[in-house]
Design an enzyme around this catalytic site. Structure first.
Site, PDB file in Angstrom:
ATOM      1  N   VAL A 128       0.837  -1.202   0.000  1.00 31.12           N
ATOM      2  CA  VAL A 128       0.000   0.000   0.000  1.00 31.12           C
ATOM      3  C   VAL A 128       0.874   1.256   0.000  1.00 31.12           C
ATOM      4  O   VAL A 128       0.589   2.240  -0.688  1.00 31.12           O
ATOM      5  CB  VAL A 128      -0.952  -0.008   1.211  1.00 31.12           C
ATOM      6  CG1 VAL A 128      -1.764   1.280   1.271  1.00 31.12           C
ATOM      7  CG2 VAL A 128      -1.882  -1.214   1.153  1.00 31.12           C
ATOM      8  N   TYR A 129       1.956   1.200   0.773  1.00 29.80           N
ATOM      9  CA  TYR A 129       2.915   2.317   0.828  1.00 29.80           C
ATOM     10  C   TYR A 129       3.511   2.598  -0.547  1.00 29.80           C
ATOM     11  O   TYR A 129       3.561   3.758  -0.982  1.00 29.80           O
ATOM     12  CB  TYR A 129       4.003   1.961   1.832  1.00 29.80           C
ATOM     13  CG  TYR A 129       5.216   2.847   1.796  1.00 29.80           C
ATOM     14  CD1 TYR A 129       5.194   4.132   2.331  1.00 29.80           C
ATOM     15  CD2 TYR A 129       6.420   2.389   1.254  1.00 29.80           C
ATOM     16  CE1 TYR A 129       6.322   4.939   2.315  1.00 29.80           C
ATOM     17  CE2 TYR A 129       7.547   3.186   1.237  1.00 29.80           C
ATOM     18  CZ  TYR A 129       7.497   4.455   1.762  1.00 29.80           C
ATOM     19  OH  TYR A 129       8.615   5.251   1.742  1.00 29.80           O
ATOM     20  N   LEU A 130       3.954   1.563  -1.243  1.00 29.42           N
ATOM     21  CA  LEU A 130       4.557   1.766  -2.561  1.00 29.42           C
ATOM     22  C   LEU A 130       3.543   2.301  -3.562  1.00 29.42           C
ATOM     23  O   LEU A 130       3.876   3.126  -4.418  1.00 29.42           O
ATOM     24  CB  LEU A 130       5.179   0.470  -3.065  1.00 29.42           C
ATOM     25  CG  LEU A 130       6.429  -0.009  -2.328  1.00 29.42           C
ATOM     26  CD1 LEU A 130       6.910  -1.339  -2.885  1.00 29.42           C
ATOM     27  CD2 LEU A 130       7.553   1.031  -2.410  1.00 29.42           C
ATOM     28  N   LYS A 133       3.047   6.095  -2.595  1.00 27.91           N
ATOM     29  CA  LYS A 133       4.189   6.877  -3.064  1.00 27.91           C
ATOM     30  C   LYS A 133       4.163   7.003  -4.587  1.00 27.91           C
ATOM     31  O   LYS A 133       4.426   8.081  -5.148  1.00 27.91           O
ATOM     32  CB  LYS A 133       5.495   6.221  -2.619  1.00 27.91           C
ATOM     33  CG  LYS A 133       5.863   6.477  -1.172  1.00 27.91           C
ATOM     34  CD  LYS A 133       6.273   7.924  -0.950  1.00 27.91           C
ATOM     35  CE  LYS A 133       6.924   8.162   0.374  1.00 27.91           C
ATOM     36  NZ  LYS A 133       7.205   9.595   0.614  1.00 27.91           N
TER      37      LYS A 133
END
Length: 218
Positions: A128-130, A133
């Site tokens: 989810v972070y990638l 970003k």
């Protein structure tokens, strides 16, 4: 130069603030916790109390008025859940970019992450972070009002900086001390010839200033 840094109390941001203030730049760091102000002052930066998860574009733009450059170095942090990846790593980055454009701050540098991709698969928090970003990076790339550079460091470490890096469009996986990330950011801020570039960063064998000049000349 006057430089405003979002995520002013982050580890990379504090290192960057020290570098910029030491070379004579005027630095402001955006924080959401008043108790962090003394750490910024010690680093030579002016603390700006503002919550990027709830502020409006107009509120953020007011703090960017008169700045020569803006750096997005904020992040939800490794202990946060998926919701804050969306509100900070994506939402706050987009808000800060829009505010910089509204305030007329052309130079805009983003601290992203290697392999950031809005279409990255998977359901784990890091996936989810990638995606968050990657979505923020994609948004910034569409803003003609900004002279943007996106920096994508590899795995961050707390080892002392070496001043030797590999800075390219694609480096492959690797690690990099936070101190070296800060040193590259300091050079990128004043190297407008890197505008429009998305760059991977890992430890390497090239001095920081040479690496930045090399990509600026390509």
């Amino acid at each position: 130069m006057r430089i405003v840094i979002a995520g002013g109390h982050g580890q990379i941001a504090l290192l960057l603030e020290r570098l910029l203030s030491a070379r004579g730049d005027e630095v402001a760091g955006i924080i959401r916790d008043r108790s962090q102000g003394d750490d910024l002052r010690e680093a030579g930066a002016e603390p700006v109390l503002l919550d990027l998860e709830s502020a409006s574009v107009e509120e953020v733009a007011a703090h960017l008025q008169g700045a020569d450059a803006a750096v997005f170095a904020a992040g939800a942090g490794p202990g946060s859940g998926t919701a804050r990846k969306d509100t900070v790593d994506k939402g706050a980055a987009i808000l800060f970019a829009d505010a910089a454009a509204r305030a007329g701050v052309r130079r805009f540098v983003v601290v992203s992450a290697m392999a950031a991709d809005p279409d990255h698969p998977g359901d784990e928090v890091f996936d989810v972070y990638l995606r968050a970003k990657g979505a923020a990076d994609a948004y910034v790339r569409r803003l003609d009002a900004l002279d943007w550079t996106i920096l994508r460091p590899g795995r961050l470490t707390d080892e002392p900086g070496t001043g030797l890096v590999r800075l390219e469009a694609h480096t492959g996986r690797g690690s990099i001390p936070r101190a070296d990330v800060a040193a590259v950011l300091a050079d990128l801020i004043e190297t407008s010839a890197t505008a429009g570039l998305t760059l991977d960063l890992v430890s390497g064998s090239t001095p920081v200033s040479v690496a930045v000049k090399s990509v600026a000349g390509n």
